[in-house]
Design a protein around this motif. Structure first.
Motif, PDB file in Angstrom:
ATOM      1  N   LEU A 340       0.866  -1.175   0.000  1.00 36.27           N
ATOM      2  CA  LEU A 340       0.000   0.000   0.000  1.00 36.27           C
ATOM      3  C   LEU A 340       0.906   1.229   0.000  1.00 36.27           C
ATOM      4  O   LEU A 340       1.748   1.386   0.888  1.00 36.27           O
ATOM      5  N   LYS A 341       0.740   2.073  -0.987  1.00 37.78           N
ATOM      6  CA  LYS A 341       1.609   3.235  -1.141  1.00 37.78           C
ATOM      7  C   LYS A 341       0.818   4.505  -0.888  1.00 37.78           C
ATOM      8  O   LYS A 341      -0.173   4.773  -1.576  1.00 37.78           O
ATOM      9  N   TRP A 342       1.282   5.242   0.090  1.00 40.84           N
ATOM     10  CA  TRP A 342       0.698   6.555   0.362  1.00 40.84           C
ATOM     11  C   TRP A 342       1.395   7.581  -0.535  1.00 40.84           C
ATOM     12  O   TRP A 342       2.143   8.436  -0.080  1.00 40.84           O
ATOM     13  N   GLY A 348      -0.706   0.722  -6.627  1.00 42.02           N
ATOM     14  CA  GLY A 348      -0.226  -0.647  -6.588  1.00 42.02           C
ATOM     15  C   GLY A 348      -0.963  -1.535  -7.561  1.00 42.02           C
ATOM     16  O   GLY A 348      -1.932  -1.145  -8.226  1.00 42.02           O
ATOM     17  N   GLN A 349      -0.498  -2.773  -7.640  1.00 38.91           N
ATOM     18  CA  GLN A 349      -1.054  -3.725  -8.600  1.00 38.91           C
ATOM     19  C   GLN A 349      -2.525  -3.990  -8.341  1.00 38.91           C
ATOM     20  O   GLN A 349      -3.322  -4.109  -9.273  1.00 38.91           O
ATOM     21  N   HIS A 350      -2.915  -4.083  -7.077  1.00 43.88           N
ATOM     22  CA  HIS A 350      -4.298  -4.422  -6.750  1.00 43.88           C
ATOM     23  C   HIS A 350      -5.212  -3.187  -6.676  1.00 43.88           C
ATOM     24  O   HIS A 350      -6.419  -3.340  -6.495  1.00 43.88           O
ATOM     25  N   GLU A 354      -5.419   3.361  -4.573  1.00 43.10           N
ATOM     26  CA  GLU A 354      -5.556   4.391  -5.598  1.00 43.10           C
ATOM     27  C   GLU A 354      -6.081   5.710  -5.044  1.00 43.10           C
ATOM     28  O   GLU A 354      -5.946   6.752  -5.693  1.00 43.10           O
ATOM     29  N   ASN A 355      -6.679   5.710  -3.862  1.00 37.51           N
ATOM     30  CA  ASN A 355      -7.180   6.949  -3.255  1.00 37.51           C
ATOM     31  C   ASN A 355      -6.299   7.447  -2.116  1.00 37.51           C
ATOM     32  O   ASN A 355      -6.693   8.360  -1.376  1.00 37.51           O
ATOM     33  N   LEU A 356      -5.115   6.866  -1.966  1.00 36.92           N
ATOM     34  CA  LEU A 356      -4.210   7.281  -0.890  1.00 36.92           C
ATOM     35  C   LEU A 356      -3.243   8.339  -1.414  1.00 36.92           C
ATOM     36  O   LEU A 356      -2.886   8.351  -2.594  1.00 36.92           O
ATOM     37  N   SER A 357      -2.813   9.215  -0.535  1.00 40.46           N
ATOM     38  CA  SER A 357      -1.838  10.247  -0.878  1.00 40.46           C
ATOM     39  C   SER A 357      -0.863  10.403   0.287  1.00 40.46           C
ATOM     40  O   SER A 357      -1.040   9.813   1.364  1.00 40.46           O
ATOM     41  N   PRO A 369       6.121  19.196   6.021  1.00 35.26           N
ATOM     42  CA  PRO A 369       6.411  18.333   4.861  1.00 35.26           C
ATOM     43  C   PRO A 369       5.292  17.311   4.654  1.00 35.26           C
ATOM     44  O   PRO A 369       4.427  17.108   5.515  1.00 35.26           O
ATOM     45  N   THR A 370       5.331  16.683   3.513  1.00 38.12           N
ATOM     46  CA  THR A 370       4.477  15.520   3.250  1.00 38.12           C
ATOM     47  C   THR A 370       5.381  14.299   3.179  1.00 38.12           C
ATOM     48  O   THR A 370       6.485  14.360   2.656  1.00 38.12           O
ATOM     49  N   LEU A 371       4.889  13.204   3.716  1.00 39.05           N
ATOM     50  CA  LEU A 371       5.714  12.005   3.864  1.00 39.05           C
ATOM     51  C   LEU A 371       5.143  10.867   3.023  1.00 39.05           C
ATOM     52  O   LEU A 371       4.040  10.395   3.281  1.00 39.05           O
ATOM     53  N   PRO A 372       5.867  10.411   2.008  1.00 40.26           N
ATOM     54  CA  PRO A 372       5.426   9.227   1.264  1.00 40.26           C
ATOM     55  C   PRO A 372       5.740   7.958   2.053  1.00 40.26           C
ATOM     56  O   PRO A 372       6.820   7.835   2.647  1.00 40.26           O
ATOM     57  N   LEU A 373       4.802   7.038   2.053  1.00 38.83           N
ATOM     58  CA  LEU A 373       4.953   5.800   2.812  1.00 38.83           C
ATOM     59  C   LEU A 373       4.636   4.601   1.929  1.00 38.83           C
ATOM     60  O   LEU A 373       3.894   4.713   0.950  1.00 38.83           O
ATOM     61  N   SER A 374       5.175   3.489   2.328  1.00 32.28           N
ATOM     62  CA  SER A 374       4.817   2.205   1.727  1.00 32.28           C
ATOM     63  C   SER A 374       4.705   1.198   2.860  1.00 32.28           C
ATOM     64  O   SER A 374       5.611   1.099   3.692  1.00 32.28           O
ATOM     65  N   VAL A 375       3.605   0.475   2.874  1.00 36.47           N
ATOM     66  CA  VAL A 375       3.358  -0.520   3.916  1.00 36.47           C
ATOM     67  C   VAL A 375       3.135  -1.866   3.233  1.00 36.47           C
ATOM     68  O   VAL A 375       2.293  -1.983   2.346  1.00 36.47           O
TER      69      VAL A 375
END
Length: 669
Positions: A340-342, A348-350, A354-357, A369-375
């Protein structure tokens, strides 16, 4: 003339008789490729009271048909309608419409053929209460001699029927169009390669109950011959088995099916394919209501057994399933790790994210700041039904639960850190987040595998973070320059050492030769020194030995000479006492007695040495360095002279004189 009249009258009568015979229709010929439908124009039994077919000899269409050959009728009573045989091409289906028969029940769409489906025997059909209207039974390929006054046969290419009025053609043409629109003239063919199934909707039979949206499966057991409808190909057995109209739970799989499309339509849908790495959680809209299998600790809904209404507790494993998508829904749940990518521009593939930022942060030093994340998340396939029952689907889980939870967590972290700390302690924050959030995810039946933190970014139009980062970069560049210069210095020193080593290596042969030459010279010098030392020692020993030999010989000779001199002196003394006076005078004349004595000793010694042949000066002279005189030697002669000149010498000389007197006396005696 009269004969001509008679002949003309006879010919006219013959023509009249022929015309009357033709008009009487008493003789008819039917071809072998056709059938004839008999219509009785009048009868003593009168007309039929109802229906179309006269079963009791009434006037009207007769149930039996005439086949090939000549047929004789009572004149002016019958009309014969010649019709072609009904031919159904191979692989096609013919639909039957009965004009006469019992009326349909209010719940019927098609006429029942439970009592009779013999369309070749009209009398039997009507006598067994066959119903009018479109029939449930269809005709397969072949040729049939059918009474088309009673039965209209509709095929793809032709309508077989005796049109009784001008509207019949249009009516049956519309029916043909409806059937063709459903693909009803061909069999339902499902190929293996198409990966499709047929969803059947039945348009006849009892209606469904209000609590059902899809008809349950009936008549699927081949062992029950009375009810096995063979996948809706036998409508009467389907109805007898308790089948109901509406969309059916049972589906059609690979094969060919000859189904009456007026009875049931078929919709082709794709099979449900569950790929490897996924499971399918079934939400069934039909089935019996059974007990909950989720356990006492699960409070978010019920899970039911397979085949029941609700969420099935057992997911579908990877494979292909002929699942009726109108009877339920299958939610595909990934069982492999998914990310899951913020990030607003990344999906992501699934497409769960798609609605995360990016997460908007406020640091302790007031940066925003804004912080990109991946879980990285994993769902245990056995817990997939629990997740679906709790959240509806994975996307709702992500958007309604995980997104606010993860965002709030990192907002709390950022409030305790400065921007620099947030940048420099990213690894520690990432590790801490993974440990703490793993427990939170576990509460939602999820397994958190990894939390990955990106680089904080500034908002649009804000360059403050970039300035801080630029300062950090410049600082790092400066540190790197210092390190680079130090490395360069070490490299220069290493290069210098290398060059020296290379130069030394190039001259190694000469150096080795010179070193070996030095060692050889040293060894030769040491050998020469040792040899010289040995020779000197040998010479010294020889000289010492020779000196000792000479000394001993000299001492012996001296002693001998002294003894001879003493004896001679004694003799002289005894024999020349007379001359003593002369000698004394001479001594006095010579400077005294001492000088006289010395002169005499020397003369005697010289005489003795001349006789003995002993060298006055030794051939080999060893100087011990112990001379006390200046310019004097250390030989035995000098010692002897010194001794003689000393008082000891005088005493010895006196003793010698005495001894010589004794000796003279002895000789004389």
């Amino acid at each position: 003339m009269q004969n001509m009249i008679v002949l003309g009258a006879g010919a006219g009568l013959f023509v009249f008789v022929l015309a009357l015979f033709a008009a009487s229709r008493c003789v008819r010929y039917v071809g072998n490729n056709r059938v004839a439908i008999v219509e009785k124009l009048w009868s003593g039994a009168g007309s039929i009271n109802d229906g179309l077919i006269a079963l009791r000899e009434e006037a009207g269409f007769q149930p039996e048909v005439l086949r090939g050959g000549y047929h004789f009728f009572f004149p002016f009573q019958y009309r014969v309608h010649s019709q072609s045989l009904v031919t159904i091409p191979q692989g096609q289906i013919g639909y039957v419409f009965a004009r006469d028969g019992a009326p349909l029940a209010p719940t019927q769409t098609l006429a029942s053929n439970a009592a009779t489906a013999d369309f070749l025997d009209v009398r039997a059909f009507l006598s067994k209460d066959g119903q009018k209207g479109p029939q449930r039974t269809i005709l397969r390929e072949g040729t049939y001699a059918i009474n088309t006054a009673q039965f209209v046969i509709i095929t793809r290419d032709q309508i077989y029927g005796l049109m009784l009025n001008v509207n019949d053609g249009e009516l049956f043409g519309q029916m043909q169009t409806v059937i063709a629109g459903r693909g009803g003239f061909e069999a339902v063919v499902i190929k293996d390669s198409s990966d499709q199934i047929g969803i059947v909707t039945v348009h006849d039979g009892p209606a469904l109950n209000a609590d059902h949206i899809i008809a349950p499966e009936v008549g699927t057991q081949q062992s029950e011959a009375a009810h096995f409808h063979n996948s809706f190909q036998d409508p009467e057995k389907f109805i007898a088995a308790g089948g109901r109209r509406g969309r059916q739970l049972q589906v059609l799989v690979e094969g060919s099916y000859y189904i009456n499309r007026l009875f049931a339509t078929v919709e082709m849908v794709a099979k449900t394919v569950i790929e490897v790495g996924h499971v399918g959680v079934v939400i069934s809209y039909t089935g019996n209501d059974t007990g909950d299998t989720s356990g006492e600790d699960y409070r978010h809904g019920e899970l039911v057994a397979r085949g029941s209404r609700g969420v099935w507790s057992e997911p579908l494993l990877p494979g292909k399933y002929a699942f009726n998508t109108y009877a339920g829904k299958i939610l595909i749940v990934p069982t492999t790790n998914f990310i899951l990518k913020w990030e607003e521009d990344t999906v992501g593939q699934h497409k769960f994210d798609e609605n995360l930022s990016e997460v908007s942060l406020i640091t302790r030093d007031a940066f925003e700041p804004t912080l990109p994340l991946s879980v990285v998340v994993h769902i245990d396939y056995r817990k997939a039904p629990l997740v679906v029952q709790r959240f509806g689907d994975i996307k709702k889980l992500v958007e309604q639960t995980l997104d606010p939870m993860v965002s709030a967590y990192f907002k709390n972290i950022a409030q305790k850190k400065t921007l620099i700390e947030l940048l420099q302690e990213r690894s520690d924050i990432q590790q801490q987040a993974g440990e703490e959030m793993r427990t939170k995810f576990g509460a939602y039946n999820l397994e958190l595998q990894e939390v990955l933190i990106g680089t904080p970014r500034a908002g649009r139009g804000n360059d403050q973070i970039e300035k801080v980062l630029q300062q950090l970069r410049e600082r790092q560049v400066a540190e790197e320059r210092v390190a680079t210069y130090e490395k360069q210095r070490i490299a220069a020193e290493s290069e210098k050492a290398l060059r020296e080593a290379e130069a030394k290596a190039n001259q190694q042969t000469a150096i080795t030769q010179s070193e070996l030459s030095i060692i050889v010279k040293e060894n030769e010098g040491k050998a020469a020194l040792r040899q010289a030392t040995q020779q000197a020692e040998q010479t010294r020993m020889q000289a010492k030995a020779e000196s000792d030999r000479v000394r001993l010989i000299g001492e012996g000779e001296a002693a001998k000479m002294i003894a001879l001199a003493a004896a001679d002196a004694e003799r002289i003394t005894k024999t020349g006492l007379a001359t003593a006076e002369t000698i004394a005078r001479q001594a006095e004349a010579s400077g005294g007695a001492h000088n006289q004595l010395t002169r005499q000793i020397v003369e005697r010694l010289a005489e003795a040495l001349e006789k003995s042949g002993v060298d006055i000066v030794p051939r080999i002279q060893i100087n011990t360095g112990q001379d006390h005189g200046e310019g004097t030697g250390g030989g035995p002669l000098a010692a002897l002279i010194g001794m003689l000149l000393s008082q000891k010498g005088q005493d010895l000389l006196s003793a010698g004189e005495a001894d010589r007197s004794v000796l003279v006396t002895q000789k004389e005696g």
